[in-house]
Design a protein around this motif. Structure first.
Motif, PDB file in Angstrom:
ATOM      1  N   ALA A  83     -11.107  76.666   2.754  1.00 53.41           N
ATOM      2  CA  ALA A  83     -10.603  76.054   1.522  1.00 53.41           C
ATOM      3  C   ALA A  83     -11.757  75.930   0.532  1.00 53.41           C
ATOM      4  N   GLU A 141     -22.880  73.884   3.004  1.00 50.35           N
ATOM      5  CA  GLU A 141     -21.610  73.177   2.777  1.00 50.35           C
ATOM      6  C   GLU A 141     -21.146  72.674   4.130  1.00 50.35           C
ATOM      7  N   THR A 255     -15.659  71.549   1.333  1.00 48.51           N
ATOM      8  CA  THR A 255     -16.885  70.745   1.342  1.00 48.51           C
ATOM      9  C   THR A 255     -16.868  69.709   0.231  1.00 48.51           C
TER      10      THR A 255
END
Ligand code: MN
Length: 290
Positions: A83, A141, A255
């Motif tokens: 994502a 991240e 993140t």
């Protein structure tokens, strides 16, 4: 159950500060012939393997965790789904930081959807991150990683968590720049999973899970999954509305704010509630073999 992979493709159960070598349980896996399945065999057969892991653990070699090289707990994910900008504050920072914002799909996740990372980018914490382009900005991240446990095709959010095998820590390493995400985030070693999978039965609903990453001891990102724009269950359902998720598929959930560069020699320490901490060293990539 806390399952890891270590050393020369050994499988371990983690108890306290020790690894119990339960590799022998893999003899129970069906023999595969070409073509290989598009699913990770251990995750696909996790329920059947569980009693064998327990049996082998009872008489297993016990190794201190500090002495083993941890590999990715998933050996063969069919796909790594990720994502983008799934925390509002990270979206703000991405929009204002010229290094991140290259008008390259920096937009709300509802508009840009999810993306895929190459499975060849996957390593475990013991293998470390190798920088191929040290002159460019390479960012950490930290993300909660979800491991899919069974085939999920167009499932509903309300049932999505039943399809989860377990959770681990994910690092979605990223080189900043104008190229497609799938290229910038698929460099060898740019997906780190570890230190082990915590199976779903030992993990709460992932709605309020704290995650932190420190670089050389300094806290860079510290957040909670309660601030996800699209939560874990909705994200699984959303991804499954496009493609069937298979056992062993990995979902990196996005993140939070605080992404920043790492350089060779840096040490990243990522911690997620109910999982633990993994330490990952950054180095220069070995020269190409010509
Ligand atoms: Mn990411």
């Amino acid at each position: 159950m806390r399952l890891c992979r270590f050393g020369e493709n050994r499988v371990g159960m983690v108890r306290d500060d020790y690894v119990l070598d339960v590799t022998g349980a893999l003899d129970e896996l069906p023999a595969h012939r070409y073509p290989l399945p598009l699913a990770d065999p251990v995750i696909a057969h996790l329920d059947a393997l569980r009693p064998h892991f327990q049996k082998h653990a009872a008489k297993a070699r016990r190794l201190p965790l500090s002495e083993v090289e941890l590999l990715s707990p998933i050996a063969n994910p069919g796909k790594i789904v990720a994502a983008p900008v799934n925390y509002a504050k990270h979206l703000e920072e991405a929009r204002t930081d010229p290094d991140i914002h290259h008008q390259n799909q920096v937009a709300e996740i509802h508009r840009v959807g999810v993306f895929l990372k190459a499975t060849s980018s996957l390593v475990g914490p013991g293998q470390g991150v190798a920088i191929r382009h040290p002159e460019r900005r390479n960012d950490h991240e930290v993300e909660l990683a979800v491991i899919i446990g069974k085939e999920a095709d167009r499932i509903l959010p309300g049932e999505a968590l039943d399809y989860v095998a377990g959770y681990c820590i994910g690092l979605d390493m990223t080189i900043r720049g104008p190229e497609e995400r799938s290229l910038r985030k698929s460099i060898d070693t740019f997906t780190v999973l570890g230190p082990w999978i915590v199976t779903r039965d030992e993990f709460p609903a992932p709605t309020a899970i704290g995650l932190v990453i420190k670089v050389n001891g300094e806290t860079r990102q510290s957040a909670n999954t309660r601030d996800l724009v699209i939560g874990v269950a909705d994200l699984i359902a959303y991804a499954s509305s496009f493609y069937t998720l298979m056992p062993g598929d990995v979902l990196l959930t996005g993140t939070p704010e605080g992404v920043g560069p790492v350089r060779p020699g840096d040490v990243m320490e990522a911690t997620i509630d109910h999982i633990g901490t993994m330490t990952v060293h950054v180095r220069v990539a070995d020269p190409a073999q010509h």
